[in-house]
Design a protein around this motif. Structure first.
Motif, mmCIF file in Angstrom:
data_model
loop_
_atom_site.group_PDB
_atom_site.id
_atom_site.type_symbol
_atom_site.label_atom_id
_atom_site.label_comp_id
_atom_site.label_asym_id
_atom_site.label_seq_id
_atom_site.Cartn_x
_atom_site.Cartn_y
_atom_site.Cartn_z
ATOM 1 N N UNK A 81 -6.471 -11.604 10.613
ATOM 2 C CA UNK A 81 -7.045 -11.956 9.311
ATOM 3 C C UNK A 81 -8.206 -11.028 8.964
ATOM 4 N N UNK A 82 -9.065 -10.751 9.959
ATOM 5 C CA UNK A 82 -10.185 -9.832 9.718
ATOM 6 C C UNK A 82 -9.677 -8.442 9.374
ATOM 7 N N UNK A 83 -8.636 -8.032 10.093
ATOM 8 C CA UNK A 83 -8.109 -6.676 9.878
ATOM 9 C C UNK A 83 -7.513 -6.535 8.481
ATOM 10 N N UNK A 84 -6.790 -7.512 8.013
ATOM 11 C CA UNK A 84 -6.203 -7.394 6.683
ATOM 12 C C UNK A 84 -7.300 -7.429 5.612
ATOM 13 N N UNK B 286 0.834 -1.204 0.000
ATOM 14 C CA UNK B 286 0.000 0.000 0.000
ATOM 15 C C UNK B 286 0.870 1.255 0.000
ATOM 16 N N UNK B 287 1.958 1.218 0.732
ATOM 17 C CA UNK B 287 2.858 2.386 0.783
ATOM 18 C C UNK B 287 3.448 2.664 -0.597
ATOM 19 N N UNK B 288 3.856 1.633 -1.305
ATOM 20 C CA UNK B 288 4.388 1.829 -2.657
ATOM 21 C C UNK B 288 3.292 2.308 -3.604
ATOM 22 N N UNK B 289 2.074 1.833 -3.377
ATOM 23 C CA UNK B 289 0.960 2.319 -4.202
ATOM 24 C C UNK B 289 0.723 3.813 -3.977
ATOM 25 N N UNK B 290 0.800 4.263 -2.745
ATOM 26 C CA UNK B 290 0.618 5.697 -2.468
ATOM 27 C C UNK B 290 1.732 6.518 -3.114
ATOM 28 N N UNK B 291 2.948 5.983 -3.113
ATOM 29 C CA UNK B 291 4.047 6.696 -3.768
ATOM 30 C C UNK B 291 3.817 6.788 -5.265
ATOM 31 N N UNK C 59 -5.714 5.812 6.257
ATOM 32 C CA UNK C 59 -6.668 4.767 6.635
ATOM 33 C C UNK C 59 -6.068 3.372 6.619
ATOM 34 N N UNK C 60 -5.018 3.160 5.855
ATOM 35 C CA UNK C 60 -4.463 1.804 5.746
ATOM 36 C C UNK C 60 -3.057 1.751 6.311
ATOM 37 N N UNK D 1 -10.512 -4.144 1.757
ATOM 38 C CA UNK D 1 -11.774 -3.525 1.380
ATOM 39 C C UNK D 1 -11.642 -2.005 1.343
ATOM 40 N N UNK D 2 -10.979 -1.465 2.351
ATOM 41 C CA UNK D 2 -10.718 -0.017 2.360
ATOM 42 C C UNK D 2 -9.878 0.395 1.158
ATOM 43 N N UNK D 3 -8.938 -0.454 0.790
ATOM 44 C CA UNK D 3 -8.094 -0.192 -0.377
ATOM 45 C C UNK D 3 -8.952 0.014 -1.628
#
Length: 621
Positions: free
Chosen positions: A224-227, A32-37, A97-98, A232-234
Motif C-alpha cells: 500500500x505504501x509503495x503504490x 502508467x505504461x499506457x500513459x507513457x505510450x 521510476x514507476x 506521488x512519483x506519477x
C-alpha cells in the motif's frame, strides 16, 4: 491491531485479499505504461507537426523567414519541438521510476506472499495432523476401555458359573486383566497426545499463525505504501517538467511579442521595390480635331532640330506613329502584373511588348523624362520581355529592376568576398604549415604544399576579378539610381513648365478669331519642352525588319497581352525568332504584330535577313 490476533481464523480471506492487492498494483502498472505510450505518441505527433511546417532547405520558404512574423512562427515550431521533448522526458521517467520499479517489486511481492502462505498452510497441516493423532488415540482408548469392560463381565460370568472349570475361569481372569492393562495404556497415550495437541494448538494459534499473519500484514502494508509513493512519483514526474514547459511557452510569447509590423512592411518594400517611377498622367486627346492633332504630331517630330523634313500623310506617317505605340506598350508593360508564363501550348502570354489597338498619344515629355535613365541603363524592350517571361537571368542581373538588381549585385559581391576570405585563410594556414616544415623537415616536405598554395593564389585572383566585375556593375547601377533621384527632383520644375506651356496654347487659341491655333504656334510651344534621349530613341526607331516567314500549324487564340491570334494554315512574317523562352514574334501587317508559341508555327528564316537583324541587334545593345 494485528491480523494474527484479530484474523486468526481468516486464512482464506487473507489469501484472497492479498491477491487482490497485487492485482491492483498490476493494474496501476498497466495504467502508467499506457500513459507513457500516450506521451510518446503525443511527442512524436508534435515533432512531426513541427517538422512538417519547418522551412525546406534551398526553397522559397527560407526567404520568407526574414519577416518577423515568419521568424516568430519558426521560433514557435522550435519551441514546440522542445515541448515535445518534455513529454518524452515524462514518458522516460515514468517508465524508469514507476513501471520498471513496480514490475520488479510485484515479482518480489508475489514470491514473498507465496512463501508466507506456504508457511501458513504448513502450520495448518501440522495442527491438523496433531488433531488426527489425538482423535486416533482417543478412539483407541475408547475401544480398549470397552474391550476391558467386556472381558471383566465375561470373567465375572465364568467365575459365577459352577459348571465352568477352574482353567477356564483363570483364562477369563487373565484376559480381563490384559484388557484392563491395555485400557490403561491407551488412557496414558491418549492423555499424552491430548497434552501434546493442546500445546501444539496453543503454539499454532498464538505463535505460528500470528507470526505468519503479521508478516503478511507487513507485506500488504508495504504494498500500500509503495503504490502511494508511485502515485506521488506519477505526479512529481509531471511537475518536474512544468518549469521547462513554462519556459517554452514563455519563449513562444516572447517570439509573438517580437513581431514588428513596421519592419515587415519595410522588408516588403526592400524585397519588391523595382526602382521604377510611376507613369505620368495621360493627356486628354480631343478627337474632334484630328487634322490639327496630326499637324501637332508632325511639328513635335520636327521640333528636335535635327533637320528632318515634315512627313506627309501616307505610309511614312504610320511608321512615324510607331514610337508612340511602343511608348504605350511600354507603359502597359510596366503597369501589368509580374506573372511567370505557363509553358506552351497553354494560352499564356510572355507579357512582353503588348499588342493591341493603337493607343491614344501619350503626353510625350513627362513620360520620356521619367523613363530616360531607365532606358539608358538597360537593354531595351527585349529585357522587359525576358523579365516577364521569367527565364534564367544574365550574369549581371540586367533582367531585374534597378533596385532589385542592386541588391543582387551587392549580395553577389558579399558572397565573393566571403569566398576570398576563406581562400586566404587556407593560404595562411598552408603558409604556416610550410614554415613549420622548413624549420622541422622531419615533420613533412615543404615542397608538397607549393602546388596547393599556387592553386589558392589562382583562385583568389579569379575571385578578385569577379569582385571587380560585379563591383563595376554595382557602381553603374548605383550611379544610375542617383541620376534617377536627380531626375525626380527636377520633374516638379519640368511639369510646372509643361503646364504653363499648355495654358499658353489655350490662351492663344482663345485669342484667335476662329478659336483655333496655327501650326507655327504649336511648334513654338513644343520647342520649349526639352527633348530627351528616350524620345530620340523611340521616334527614330523604325519597325523591326522581317527575317523570314512562318506558317501557323494550329489555331492560337491570343487572349493575353502581347500575343496575337493566328488561324491554322495562315502565313505570317517573322520579325524576331525564339530566344529560348518558347515564343516567336510575328507580324501580320504594319500595325498588327505579337507573340505566338514557337511550337504552333513552322518558321522559314531568310539567312541574309537574319544576319542583318543580328547585326542591328548587336549595334542597339
Amino acid at each position: 491491531m494485528s491480523w494474527g490476533t484479530e484474523l486468526w481464523d481468516q486464512f482464506d480471506n487473507l489469501e484472497k485479499h492479498t491477491q487482490w492487492g497485487i492485482d491492483v498494483l498490476e493494474k496501476f502498472i498497466k495504467f502508467v505504461k499506457e500513459r507513457t505510450e500516450i506521451e510518446l505518441s503525443y511527442a512524436k505527433q508534435l515533432r512531426n507537426l513541427s517538422k512538417k511546417y519547418q522551412p525546406k532547405k534551398n526553397s522559397k520558404e527560407e526567404e520568407e523567414y526574414r519577416y518577423t512574423s515568419a521568424r516568430a512562427f519558426l521560433a514557435t515550431l522550435n519551441e514546440m519541438n522542445d515541448y515535445a521533448g518534455q513529454h518524452e522526458v515524462i514518458s522516460e521517467n515514468m517508465t524508469s521510476l514507476i513501471t520498471g520499479e513496480l514490475t520488479r517489486y510485484v515479482q518480489e511481492l508475489k514470491q514473498e506472499r507465496k512463501s508466507h502462505f506456504h508457511d501458513g498452510r504448513k502450520a495448518q497441516q501440522h495442527i491438523e495432523t496433531c488433531w488426527k493423532q489425538l482423535e486416533a488415540s482417543k478412539r483407541r482408548f475408547e475401544r480398549d476401555c470397552k474391550e476391558a469392560d467386556r472381558a471383566q463381565q465375561y470373567f465375572e460370568k465364568m467365575d459365577a458359573d459352577i459348571n465352568v472349570t477352574k482353567a477356564d475361569v483363570e483364562k477369563a481372569r487373565q484376559q480381563a486383566q490384559l484388557r484392563h492393562q491395555m485400557a490403561e495404556d491407551s488412557k496414558a497415550e491418549y492423555s499424552s497426545t491430548l497434552q501434546k495437541f493442546n500445546s501444539e494448538q496453543h503454539d499454532h494459534y498464538y505463535t505460528h499463525i500470528p507470526h505468519i499473519f503479521q508478516k503478511i500484514q507487513e507485506m500488504e502494508e508495504r504494498r500500500i505504501v509503495r503504490i502511494g509513493e508511485s502515485m506521488k512519483t506519477f505526479a512529481e514526474v509531471d511537475r518536474q517538467v512544468i518549469p521547462i514547459i513554462g519556459k517554452c511557452l514563455d519563449e513562444i510569447t516572447k517570439a509573438a511579442e517580437s513581431i514588428d509590423h513596421k519592419n515587415d512592411s519595410q522588408l516588403v518594400i526592400e524585397a519588391f521595390k523595382s526602382g521604377f517611377e510611376p507613369p505620368g498622367d495621360v493627356e486628354f486627346e480631343d478627337f474632334t480635331q484630328p487634322m490639327k492633332r496630326t499637324v501637332s504630331e508632325s511639328s513635335l517630330s520636327n521640333s528636335r532640330g535635327d533637320g528632318k523634313s515634315e512627313p506627309k500623310f501616307g505610309g511614312k506617317s504610320k511608321g512615324k506613329l510607331w514610337p508612340f505605340i511602343k511608348k504605350n506598350k511600354l507603359m502597359s508593360l510596366l503597369t501589368s502584373p509580374h506573372q511567370p508564363p505557363p509553358p506552351p501550348p497553354a494560352s499564356a502570354s510572355p507579357s512582353a511588348v503588348p499588342n493591341g489597338p493603337q493607343s491614344p498619344k501619350q503626353q510625350k515629355e513627362p513620360l520620356s523624362h521619367r523613363f530616360n535613365e531607365f532606358m539608358t541603363s538597360k537593354p531595351k524592350i527585349h529585357c522587359f520581355r525576358s523579365l516577364k517571361r521569367g527565364g534564367a537571368g544574365p550574369e549581371d542581373f540586367s533582367n531585374l529592376p534597378p533596385e532589385q538588381r542592386r541588391k543582387k549585385l551587392q549580395q553577389k559581391v558579399d558572397e565573393l568576398n566571403k569566398d576570398i576570405q576563406k581562400e586566404m585563410d587556407q593560404r595562411d594556414a598552408l603558409t604556416k604549415m610550410k614554415d613549420v616544415y622548413i624549420k622541422n623537415p622531419q615533420m613533412g616536405d615543404a615542397a608538397s604544399v607549393d602546388h596547393r598554395l599556387a592553386e589558392l593564389g589562382q583562385n583568389i585572383e579569379k575571385l578578385r576579378l569577379e569582385v571587380q566585375k560585379f563591383e563595376g556593375w554595382l557602381a553603374e547601377v548605383e550611379g544610375r539610381l542617383s541620376m534617377r533621384t536627380e531626375a525626380r527632383r527636377q520633374s516638379g520644375l519640368y511639369e510646372a513648365q509643361n503646364t504653363s506651356a499648355v495654358n499658353s496654347c489655350a490662351q492663344d487659341r482663345e485669342s484667335s478669331p476662329d478659336g483655333s491655333y496655327t501650326e507655327e504656334q504649336s511648334q513654338e510651344t513644343e520647342m520649349k519642352v526639352p527633348a530627351t534621349d528616350f524620345d530620340d530613341e523611340f521616334d527614330d526607331e523604325e519597325p523591326l525588319p522581317t527575317i523570314g516567314t512562318c506558317k501557323a500549324l494550329y489555331t492560337f487564340e491570343g487572349q493575353n497581352e502581347g500575343t496575337i491570334s493566328v488561324a491554322e494554315g495562315e502565313m505570317l512574317y517573322v520579325i524576331e525568332e525564339d530566344k529560348g523562352d518558347g515564343w516567336t514574334r510575328i507580324r501580320r501587317n504594319e500595325d498588327e504584330e505579337g507573340y505566338v508559341p514557337t511550337s504552333y508555327v513552322e518558321v522559314y528564316l531568310d539567312k541574309n535577313a537574319k544576319d542583318v537583324y543580328k547585326s542591328l541587334e548587336k549595334i542597339s545593345e
